[in-house]
Design a protein around this motif. Structure first.
Motif, short mmCIF file in Angstrom:
data_model
loop_
_atom_site.label_atom_id
_atom_site.label_comp_id
_atom_site.label_asym_id
_atom_site.label_seq_id
_atom_site.Cartn_x
_atom_site.Cartn_y
_atom_site.Cartn_z
N TRP A 53 53.09 15.71 -2.77
CA TRP A 53 54.56 15.78 -2.82
C TRP A 53 55.11 14.36 -2.65
CZ3 TRP A 53 58.38 19.12 -3.94
CH2 TRP A 53 59.66 18.87 -3.44
N ALA A 54 55.63 13.77 -3.73
CA ALA A 54 56.19 12.42 -3.65
C ALA A 54 57.39 12.32 -4.58
CB ALA A 54 55.13 11.38 -4.02
N TYR A 56 60.15 10.75 -4.32
CA TYR A 56 60.82 9.46 -4.40
C TYR A 56 60.04 8.48 -5.27
CZ TYR A 56 57.19 8.33 -1.14
OH TYR A 56 55.96 8.16 -0.56
N PHE A 57 58.79 8.82 -5.55
CA PHE A 57 57.92 7.91 -6.28
C PHE A 57 58.26 7.97 -7.76
CE2 PHE A 57 53.63 6.28 -7.47
CZ PHE A 57 53.67 5.16 -6.66
N GLY A 225 55.75 15.74 10.29
CA GLY A 225 56.35 15.29 9.04
C GLY A 225 55.47 14.53 8.09
N SER A 246 64.96 17.75 5.53
CA SER A 246 65.01 16.29 5.64
C SER A 246 65.26 15.62 4.30
CB SER A 246 63.74 15.76 6.31
OG SER A 246 62.60 16.25 5.67
N GLU A 247 65.14 16.34 3.18
CA GLU A 247 65.34 15.66 1.90
C GLU A 247 66.62 16.07 1.17
OE1 GLU A 247 61.82 15.90 -0.48
OE2 GLU A 247 60.57 15.07 1.10
N GLY A 249 69.76 16.02 1.94
CA GLY A 249 70.88 15.09 2.01
C GLY A 249 70.75 13.96 1.02
N GLU A 250 69.52 13.57 0.76
CA GLU A 250 69.26 12.41 -0.08
C GLU A 250 69.28 12.75 -1.56
OE1 GLU A 250 67.10 8.88 -1.61
OE2 GLU A 250 68.75 9.37 -0.29
N ALA A 251 68.75 13.93 -1.90
CA ALA A 251 68.60 14.28 -3.31
C ALA A 251 69.96 14.34 -3.99
CB ALA A 251 67.91 15.63 -3.42
N ALA A 252 70.09 13.60 -5.09
CA ALA A 252 71.36 13.59 -5.81
C ALA A 252 71.60 14.98 -6.39
CB ALA A 252 71.34 12.55 -6.91
N HIS A 253 72.84 15.46 -6.30
CA HIS A 253 73.18 16.77 -6.86
C HIS A 253 72.82 16.80 -8.33
CE1 HIS A 253 75.65 18.93 -3.76
NE2 HIS A 253 75.29 17.81 -3.18
N GLY B 60 71.44 7.38 1.78
CA GLY B 60 71.59 8.24 0.60
C GLY B 60 72.70 9.26 0.80
N VAL B 61 72.74 9.85 2.00
CA VAL B 61 73.76 10.84 2.31
C VAL B 61 75.14 10.22 2.23
CG1 VAL B 61 74.66 12.35 4.11
CG2 VAL B 61 72.20 12.19 3.73
N ASN B 64 76.06 9.47 -1.41
CA ASN B 64 76.32 10.75 -2.08
C ASN B 64 77.69 11.30 -1.72
OD1 ASN B 64 74.64 11.90 -3.94
ND2 ASN B 64 73.11 12.50 -2.42
N THR B 151 62.86 10.21 3.42
CA THR B 151 63.30 9.57 2.17
C THR B 151 64.81 9.40 2.07
OG1 THR B 151 63.12 11.76 1.18
CG2 THR B 151 61.32 10.24 0.79
N ALA B 152 65.59 10.01 2.99
CA ALA B 152 67.05 9.83 2.94
C ALA B 152 67.45 8.48 3.53
CB ALA B 152 67.74 10.97 3.69
N ARG B 168 52.24 3.26 -2.99
CA ARG B 168 52.56 4.50 -2.30
C ARG B 168 52.20 4.44 -0.83
NH1 ARG B 168 51.26 10.37 -4.35
NH2 ARG B 168 52.18 10.89 -2.35
N MET B 174 53.91 9.86 9.35
CA MET B 174 54.79 10.88 9.92
C MET B 174 56.23 10.46 9.70
SD MET B 174 52.51 11.44 13.31
CE MET B 174 53.74 12.34 14.20
N MET B 175 56.98 11.30 8.99
CA MET B 175 58.34 10.95 8.62
C MET B 175 59.32 11.34 9.72
SD MET B 175 57.56 10.00 5.50
CE MET B 175 58.04 10.45 3.85
#
Lengths: 294, 267
Positions: A53-54, A56-57, A225, A246-247, A249-253, B60-61, B64, B151-152, B168, B174-175
């Motif tokens: 699972w990456a 952002y890559f 995590g 945790s992701e 919020g970051e992911a663009a709509h 990012g938040v 956005n 990642t945010a 990578r 650990m995030m």
């Protein structure tokens, strides 16, 4: 006038009752529509069976196997810890405890049930994690076991209360008959009451499991995590709920990442739905067996 | 002390004066958060008509939400991305950057870790998972626990760019959701290594990189490799109260406040 009032109330309550159905429908539709992009554009074989699972890559990689495995691993361990404690607690409270002990214990279990999960998270992060780390000499105290241990205590009150219900459904005559046949207390409990309440207890366990798999805050805080496949029960993991939380919020709509997170949500929904259906089925069967069926 | 301040700040918001007529919402990077909170506190004392509310969430938040019109100021510890600029243009939003301070990303370890210095190559190798034991970089024999940000976070992105150079990150990393929780985990985990902004060094040990310590001086003269400017973004050039507030942040007084929190002032 009276009949008008009655009718009006009936309709109002009817509408209110259907509200939650509407809400559920809305949630399901939102999940499905937002997942469509991911379902159509990500190789679904890779989505379900790759453990990488990456998002952002570049190019992004969407494999959820290790997230699903983490969820089930944490859930299963939590149940292994919670079920014996919870079932024994319920048996003690219902069959063995004196009224005084019962009146003393019960409120504490109820308080535990009412605590917000973030409080469990805090406690686990500050107390349980460092303790586990020192005790087992682990590289880090945050990991699958810490999360499972914490979630177990989150699930215990729920399992206790449903198990108690199940025990109360066992007709008094069963117990009396057993005593009349000369069985002692332990024999009555293990040979008569537990088997009779068995499916009710299974329901309690399944509902507890579904609660644990859906829980988010605790796993975000203490599961560690890491997106690698877990190597031991202490490995840091990232269950499905934690990944979404945790992701998101970051992911663009409207991005593929956003949609992939929704697809994880859909998976989670299906898993808990199956667990809940299973629980309903088992509990129905059990009521029929005891003559409570409709 | 920081906790006390934020509590005070929280209290200020809850009993926000009824006559506050200008309201600014700032949101985003937890790296930028402390300097904005401190400066906002002082600014609001001097300008009772302005109410500034500030929350974290990650760069990012913040960006956005700025694009979605849910805040006035987006705090960011990275430059805005092309993809975000495109979305913004589609929605008719025009993000403009204002620099608020300089920051370095310090590579931190537990206080009891004897290692004091790493090379840039070693940092890359540790965070990509090629080096897994402290003994390989001159420490005691102990497994390395890599702590990273989710990642945010802008720090995640900046660090990936500056330290990993596009490679990578180890999947065992650990995030964690914030600078604070990276510092918390590193301070309680003997074998941990993580990265945080300079405002979060009180409980952990910052390493020198190629012999260069993450100090204000080394950030300003460009010697420290993991340094970056911190931005806030507004829709178009800031106006009204937001403009006055950001002018204050950039002023000598504002930068002194930033310096007191461990940032590197540029003014």
């Amino acid at each position: 006038m009276n009949s008008f009032k009655e009718r009006a109330f009936k309709y109002v309550f009817c509408v209110l009752a259907y509200c939650s159905l509407l809400f559920l429908l809305g949630i399901v539709l939102t999940l499905v529509f937002n997942s469509l992009q991911a379902i159509l554009n990500i190789n679904q074989l890779q989505f379900f069976f790759s453990d990488d699972w990456a998002p952002y890559f570049y190019p992004p990689i969407f494999g959820t196997l290790q997230l699903v495995i983490s969820s089930f691993m944490v859930g299963a361990m939590a149940c292994l810890i919670a079920v014996p404690i919870a079932v024994c607690t319920a048996l003690f409270l219902f069959e063995l405890a004196s009224p005084r002990a019962r009146a003393f214990l019960k409120p504490f279990i109820e308080i535990l049930a009412g605590l917000p999960s973030i409080i469990f998270g805090f406690f686990a992060m500050v107390v349980i994690a460092p303790w586990l780390q020192r005790t087992f000499d682990l590289p880090s105290g945050l990991g699958a076991f810490t999360a499972a241990f914490t979630l177990a205590f989150l699930a215990i009150p729920q399992i206790v209360s449903i198990t108690e219900d199940a025990l109360s459904f066992v007709p008094k005559s069963f117990k009396e008959a057993s005593f009349a046949l000369g069985a002692n207390r332990w024999q009555t409990l293990s040979k008569v009451i537990i088997p009779a309440a068995g499916s009710g207890i299974s329901t309690a366990i399944i509902l507890g499991a579904s609660r644990v798999i859906g829980e988010t805050m605790v796993v975000v805080m203490v599961a560690g995590g890491a997106t690698a496949l877990p190597e031991s029960i202490f490995s840091p993991v990232r269950p499905m709920t934690a990944t979404i939380a945790s992701e998101m919020g970051e992911a663009a709509h409207g991005s593929l990442h956003f949609s992939a997170l929704f697809e994880i949500g859909l998976m989670l929904f299906v898993i808990t739905l199956i667990l809940n259906l299973l629980a309903t089925r088992i509990s129905k069967k059990f009521r029929l067996k005891l003559g409570h069926g409709r | 002390m920081k906790k006390l301040l934020s509590l005070l700040l929280l209290a200020t918001f809850t009993v926000a004066p009824a006559f506050a007529n200008e309201r600014i919402v700032a949101e985003g990077s937890t790296t930028v958060l402390p300097v904005m909170q401190r400066t906002a506190e002082v600014f609001m004392n001097q300008n009772p008509g302005v109410n500034i509310s500030i929350r974290g969430g990650g760069s990012g938040v913040g960006i956005n939400s700025l694009i979605g019109g849910r805040n006035d100021i987006a705090m960011s510890s990275r430059a805005i991305r092309d993809s975000e600029l495109r979305t913004a243009a589609e929605r008719g939003v025009n993000p403009r950057a204002t620099m608020v301070a300089l920051d370095a990303i310090a590579v931190v370890v537990n206080n009891n870790n004897p290692v004091n210095n790493l090379t840039q190559q070693q940092v890359t190798d540790i965070f990509t998972g090629r080096i897994t034991n402290w003994s390989e970089v001159g420490g005691e024999s102990r497994a390395i626990v890599v702590i990273s940000r989710d990642t945010a976070s802008g720090s995640f992105e900046t660090f990936n760019e500056l330290a990993l150079r596009g490679q990578r990150q180890s999947r065992r990393a650990m995030m964690q959701a914030s600078n604070q929780s990276v510092a918390q985990v590193v301070s309680t985990t003997p074998g941990a290594i993580g990265y945080v902004g300079l405002g979060y060094l009180d409980r952990v040990k910052a390493l020198s990189i190629d012999g260069i310590a993450p100090t204000a001086e080394n950030v300003l003269n460009g010697a420290f490799p993991y340094a970056r400017p911190l931005f806030v973004y507004t829709n178009g050039a800031p106006t009204g109260a937001a403009q006055r507030f950001l002018n204050f942040v950039q002023s000598a007084a504002g930068q002194r406040l930033a310096a007191s929190l461990g940032y590197v002032p540029f003014n």
